[in-house]
Design a protein around this motif. Sequence first.
Motif, PDB file in Angstrom:
ATOM      1  N   VAL A 191       0.838  -1.204   0.000  1.00 56.71           N
ATOM      2  CA  VAL A 191       0.000   0.000   0.000  1.00 56.71           C
ATOM      3  C   VAL A 191       0.869   1.249   0.000  1.00 56.71           C
ATOM      4  CG1 VAL A 191      -1.692   1.348   1.314  1.00 56.71           C
ATOM      5  CG2 VAL A 191      -1.932  -1.128   1.152  1.00 56.71           C
ATOM      6  N   THR A 192       0.578   2.150  -0.944  1.00 55.35           N
ATOM      7  CA  THR A 192       1.316   3.421  -1.023  1.00 55.35           C
ATOM      8  C   THR A 192       0.397   4.634  -0.992  1.00 55.35           C
ATOM      9  OG1 THR A 192       1.249   3.367  -3.452  1.00 55.35           O
ATOM     10  CG2 THR A 192       3.174   2.372  -2.366  1.00 55.35           C
ATOM     11  N   ARG A 193      -0.904   4.433  -1.250  1.00 54.96           N
ATOM     12  CA  ARG A 193      -1.817   5.570  -1.358  1.00 54.96           C
ATOM     13  C   ARG A 193      -3.150   5.205  -0.712  1.00 54.96           C
ATOM     14  NH1 ARG A 193      -1.887   9.703  -5.206  1.00 54.96           N
ATOM     15  NH2 ARG A 193      -0.302   8.540  -6.369  1.00 54.96           N
ATOM     16  N   VAL A 194      -3.766   6.151  -0.006  1.00 59.86           N
ATOM     17  CA  VAL A 194      -5.089   5.974   0.566  1.00 59.86           C
ATOM     18  C   VAL A 194      -5.962   7.144   0.149  1.00 59.86           C
ATOM     19  CG1 VAL A 194      -6.455   5.832   2.679  1.00 59.86           C
ATOM     20  CG2 VAL A 194      -4.256   4.665   2.549  1.00 59.86           C
ATOM     21  N   VAL A 195      -7.117   6.826  -0.414  1.00 56.54           N
ATOM     22  CA  VAL A 195      -8.116   7.833  -0.786  1.00 56.54           C
ATOM     23  C   VAL A 195      -9.282   7.678   0.186  1.00 56.54           C
ATOM     24  CG1 VAL A 195      -9.662   8.681  -2.584  1.00 56.54           C
ATOM     25  CG2 VAL A 195      -7.424   7.725  -3.212  1.00 56.54           C
ATOM     26  N   TYR A 196      -9.568   8.734   0.940  1.00 60.94           N
ATOM     27  CA  TYR A 196     -10.644   8.643   1.912  1.00 60.94           C
ATOM     28  C   TYR A 196     -11.890   9.374   1.401  1.00 60.94           C
ATOM     29  CZ  TYR A 196      -9.235  13.394   3.344  1.00 60.94           C
ATOM     30  OH  TYR A 196      -8.931  14.731   3.355  1.00 60.94           O
ATOM     31  N   ILE A 197     -13.047   8.819   1.750  1.00 60.71           N
ATOM     32  CA  ILE A 197     -14.317   9.425   1.367  1.00 60.71           C
ATOM     33  C   ILE A 197     -14.549  10.662   2.218  1.00 60.71           C
ATOM     34  CG2 ILE A 197     -16.806   9.061   1.122  1.00 60.71           C
ATOM     35  CD1 ILE A 197     -15.129   7.327  -0.724  1.00 60.71           C
ATOM     36  N   ASN A 198     -14.872  11.779   1.580  1.00 64.89           N
ATOM     37  CA  ASN A 198     -15.020  13.049   2.289  1.00 64.89           C
ATOM     38  C   ASN A 198     -16.196  13.035   3.253  1.00 64.89           C
ATOM     39  OD1 ASN A 198     -13.862  13.545  -0.550  1.00 64.89           O
ATOM     40  ND2 ASN A 198     -13.213  15.327   0.618  1.00 64.89           N
ATOM     41  N   GLU A 199     -15.955  13.552   4.433  1.00 65.98           N
ATOM     42  CA  GLU A 199     -16.993  13.831   5.399  1.00 65.98           C
ATOM     43  C   GLU A 199     -16.795  15.264   5.858  1.00 65.98           C
ATOM     44  OE1 GLU A 199     -16.512  10.820   8.337  1.00 65.98           O
ATOM     45  OE2 GLU A 199     -16.818   9.176   6.915  1.00 65.98           O
ATOM     46  N   GLU A 200     -17.493  15.693   6.904  1.00 67.76           N
ATOM     47  CA  GLU A 200     -17.349  17.063   7.369  1.00 67.76           C
ATOM     48  C   GLU A 200     -15.981  17.237   8.029  1.00 67.76           C
ATOM     49  OE1 GLU A 200     -20.530  18.289   9.842  1.00 67.76           O
ATOM     50  OE2 GLU A 200     -22.089  17.842   8.376  1.00 67.76           O
ATOM     51  N   GLY A 201     -15.163  18.130   7.455  1.00 69.04           N
ATOM     52  CA  GLY A 201     -13.871  18.427   8.047  1.00 69.04           C
ATOM     53  C   GLY A 201     -12.864  17.305   7.894  1.00 69.04           C
ATOM     54  N   ILE A 202     -11.712  17.524   8.475  1.00 67.49           N
ATOM     55  CA  ILE A 202     -10.642  16.543   8.467  1.00 67.49           C
ATOM     56  C   ILE A 202     -10.634  15.852   9.824  1.00 67.49           C
ATOM     57  CG2 ILE A 202      -8.173  16.151   8.237  1.00 67.49           C
ATOM     58  CD1 ILE A 202      -9.511  17.034   5.673  1.00 67.49           C
ATOM     59  N   SER A 203     -10.804  14.561   9.817  1.00 62.29           N
ATOM     60  CA  SER A 203     -10.892  13.817  11.070  1.00 62.29           C
ATOM     61  C   SER A 203      -9.501  13.606  11.666  1.00 62.29           C
ATOM     62  CB  SER A 203     -11.566  12.473  10.833  1.00 62.29           C
ATOM     63  OG  SER A 203     -10.712  11.636  10.077  1.00 62.29           O
ATOM     64  N   ASP A 204      -9.486  13.168  12.940  1.00 61.80           N
ATOM     65  CA  ASP A 204      -8.220  12.855  13.599  1.00 61.80           C
ATOM     66  C   ASP A 204      -7.516  11.712  12.886  1.00 61.80           C
ATOM     67  OD1 ASP A 204      -8.792  14.788  15.461  1.00 61.80           O
ATOM     68  OD2 ASP A 204      -9.629  13.393  16.931  1.00 61.80           O
ATOM     69  N   GLU A 205      -8.314  10.781  12.327  1.00 61.05           N
ATOM     70  CA  GLU A 205      -7.718   9.627  11.641  1.00 61.05           C
ATOM     71  C   GLU A 205      -6.917  10.072  10.421  1.00 61.05           C
ATOM     72  OE1 GLU A 205     -10.813   9.695  12.726  1.00 61.05           O
ATOM     73  OE2 GLU A 205     -10.806   8.113  14.240  1.00 61.05           O
ATOM     74  N   VAL A 206      -7.448  11.061   9.663  1.00 63.01           N
ATOM     75  CA  VAL A 206      -6.742  11.557   8.484  1.00 63.01           C
ATOM     76  C   VAL A 206      -5.429  12.210   8.890  1.00 63.01           C
ATOM     77  CG1 VAL A 206      -6.818  13.192   6.573  1.00 63.01           C
ATOM     78  CG2 VAL A 206      -8.851  11.851   7.131  1.00 63.01           C
ATOM     79  N   SER A 207      -5.476  13.030   9.928  1.00 66.75           N
ATOM     80  CA  SER A 207      -4.262  13.706  10.412  1.00 66.75           C
ATOM     81  C   SER A 207      -3.240  12.685  10.910  1.00 66.75           C
ATOM     82  CB  SER A 207      -4.624  14.681  11.538  1.00 66.75           C
ATOM     83  OG  SER A 207      -5.531  15.665  11.078  1.00 66.75           O
ATOM     84  N   LEU A 208      -3.729  11.669  11.638  1.00 67.16           N
ATOM     85  CA  LEU A 208      -2.840  10.637  12.161  1.00 67.16           C
ATOM     86  C   LEU A 208      -2.179   9.854  11.035  1.00 67.16           C
ATOM     87  CD1 LEU A 208      -1.743   9.088  14.615  1.00 67.16           C
ATOM     88  CD2 LEU A 208      -3.791   7.637  14.502  1.00 67.16           C
ATOM     89  N   ALA A 209      -2.963   9.540   9.990  1.00 62.36           N
ATOM     90  CA  ALA A 209      -2.417   8.786   8.860  1.00 62.36           C
ATOM     91  C   ALA A 209      -1.324   9.578   8.156  1.00 62.36           C
ATOM     92  CB  ALA A 209      -3.538   8.434   7.889  1.00 62.36           C
ATOM     93  N   ARG A 210      -1.534  10.879   8.016  1.00 65.30           N
ATOM     94  CA  ARG A 210      -0.540  11.713   7.338  1.00 65.30           C
ATOM     95  C   ARG A 210       0.745  11.838   8.154  1.00 65.30           C
ATOM     96  NH1 ARG A 210      -4.961  16.131   5.102  1.00 65.30           N
ATOM     97  NH2 ARG A 210      -5.211  15.180   3.037  1.00 65.30           N
ATOM     98  N   ASN A 211       0.602  11.834   9.478  1.00 64.53           N
ATOM     99  CA  ASN A 211       1.762  12.032  10.339  1.00 64.53           C
ATOM    100  C   ASN A 211       2.506  10.736  10.662  1.00 64.53           C
ATOM    101  OD1 ASN A 211       1.252  14.797  10.518  1.00 64.53           O
ATOM    102  ND2 ASN A 211      -0.124  14.540  12.274  1.00 64.53           N
ATOM    103  N   SER A 212       1.794   9.591  10.630  1.00 60.54           N
ATOM    104  CA  SER A 212       2.409   8.352  11.121  1.00 60.54           C
ATOM    105  C   SER A 212       2.735   7.332  10.033  1.00 60.54           C
ATOM    106  CB  SER A 212       1.479   7.693  12.152  1.00 60.54           C
ATOM    107  OG  SER A 212       0.238   7.350  11.561  1.00 60.54           O
ATOM    108  N   THR A 213       2.375   7.614   8.779  1.00 56.22           N
ATOM    109  CA  THR A 213       2.683   6.675   7.697  1.00 56.22           C
ATOM    110  C   THR A 213       3.348   7.410   6.539  1.00 56.22           C
ATOM    111  OG1 THR A 213       0.634   6.946   6.416  1.00 56.22           O
ATOM    112  CG2 THR A 213       0.553   5.444   8.305  1.00 56.22           C
TER     113      THR A 213
END
Length: 563
Positions: free
Chosen positions: A68-90
């Motif tokens: 896995v090299t890329r993750v596309v997430y389905i948009n919801e309201e705002g940027i969730s903690d999970e999105v921020s965590l994924a960007r910072n930890s992977t």
Amino acid sequence: MSVLPFLLRRELNGRLLCRQNITVVTIYASLGEEALCHSLNETEVTTVICGQKELKKLIDISGQLDTVTRVVYINEEGISDEVSLARNSTSWIIESFDEVGRLGTEAPVEANMPLPSDVAVIMYTSGSTGLPKGVMMTHRNVLATLSAVMTIVPALGSKDIYLAYLPLAHILELAAEALMAAVGASIGYGSPLTLTDTSNKIKKGTLGDASALKPTLMTAVPAILDRVRDGVRKKVDATGGVAKKLFDIGYNRRLAAINGSWLGAWGLEKLLWDTLVFGKVRAILGGKIRFVLSGGAPLSGDTQRFINICLGAPIGQGYGLTETCAGGTFSEYDDTSVGRVGAPLPCSYIKLIDWPEGGYLTADSPMPRGEIVIGGPNITKGYFKNEAKTNEVYKDDEKGMRWFYSGDIGRFHPDGCLEIIDRKKDIVKLQHGEYVSLGKVEAALIVSPYVENIMVHADPFHNYCVALVVAAHNELENWASQQGIKYSDFSDLCQKQEAVKEVLGSLAKAAKQARLEKFEIPAKIKLIPEPWTPESGLVTAALKLKREVIRKTYENDLVQLYA
């Protein structure tokens, strides 16, 4: 594989991937870490498409994912903690679905149309019997099923509205949504927890998915329809008085009309009963349903008839598997019989073969019985990177026809309709040689008002079977209140011997009505206070039991039941 929709909920997305001849891999979001790692690594996925909530699961296993090299997430309201965590930890490239959409608009790409033999989808099973297997479906397989179903349901088109709430990783849902896209129908997305106005996740005073959307078409698994039936019955019984009497009279009149013994229940009288009684029931699913397809497991005749009468719309049963691309059999639109799954679809050939060990033979009277074998252009290529298992259950005959050996036991009625009566994996031989069909017994006992879910267990070292019973919260508490039984919480109530005895008596009553043999009736039971959900890993997304997982989870309880 280049794309994995981990929780794909946009049909457009899937269609665009097919237009570029990109193989789509579907995996249930409820699978455990081991199964997720197995599926992702086996298919060498590079891009994952998922919801923001599912990102947390991916982050937890990121160190075990090889490709896995890329993750596309389905948009919801705002940027969730999970999105921020994924960007910072992977080290993954993290993009939103909207961002990818903009890229496509700014730099459109010519279509790379697939061949019929190209693999469209690798669909991983729910893993009810171990690690999930990836079923390879070609574009030919998918189109064969869709074109066949179009011949069964009349007037499918742009005026229809389809309510989608099952995961797209389920073959029934994928086939249904592909069909809706093909005929130009609208699709509204919901979830089992927001389906009706009284669903668990609906805010009080707001509409459920069905009430807001007012669909004309739905698919459903038997467990969902059983819940609708039980909900209506409990509400009618609780209301009592004149309302209950009116319901019973109207139901019996409509039943007589279906059986052909009371024509007066149609026409003006039908309109009367719809206005007084059944209109309120129909409103639960939006009031405009014209056809419901039940699949995924056999639907009891009692539930099928009850829902059919209350909704005033046909409930067709279908039979198919992931390995047959959902194709197999389908009830005719105007077939009023219950307990059967219809005749073979135009894309399918079906034959029965003897299973002497279970006592099922094609020479049986009054109907031939045996293991169901399905052939035709809808039969998939096999299991991804699993040649041994593929060769075990897929066979090509001398004419080039591909057949799948289902492991299900059926019988053919004289009019050519199939009935599912057993499953080879569900049959256990007891100590004295009697055979117990676990699925058959569970289907008979789940009608008890005290049962939310049930798993019957049997083994060759004992001459009786036992059961784990997920207790129906409201029903058992109401009984305890009437009996004056004191308890601290529901878990405490489930430990009371009086409660166990009451539920065991209810099971015996249900077994008698179903004419079960004495050895088929559980001699001992354990009441379980917690529900079995896909999130707990004890049932699949289609609410089928994961027997081995449940057995291991409650191993100590089963040992005590046999002590």
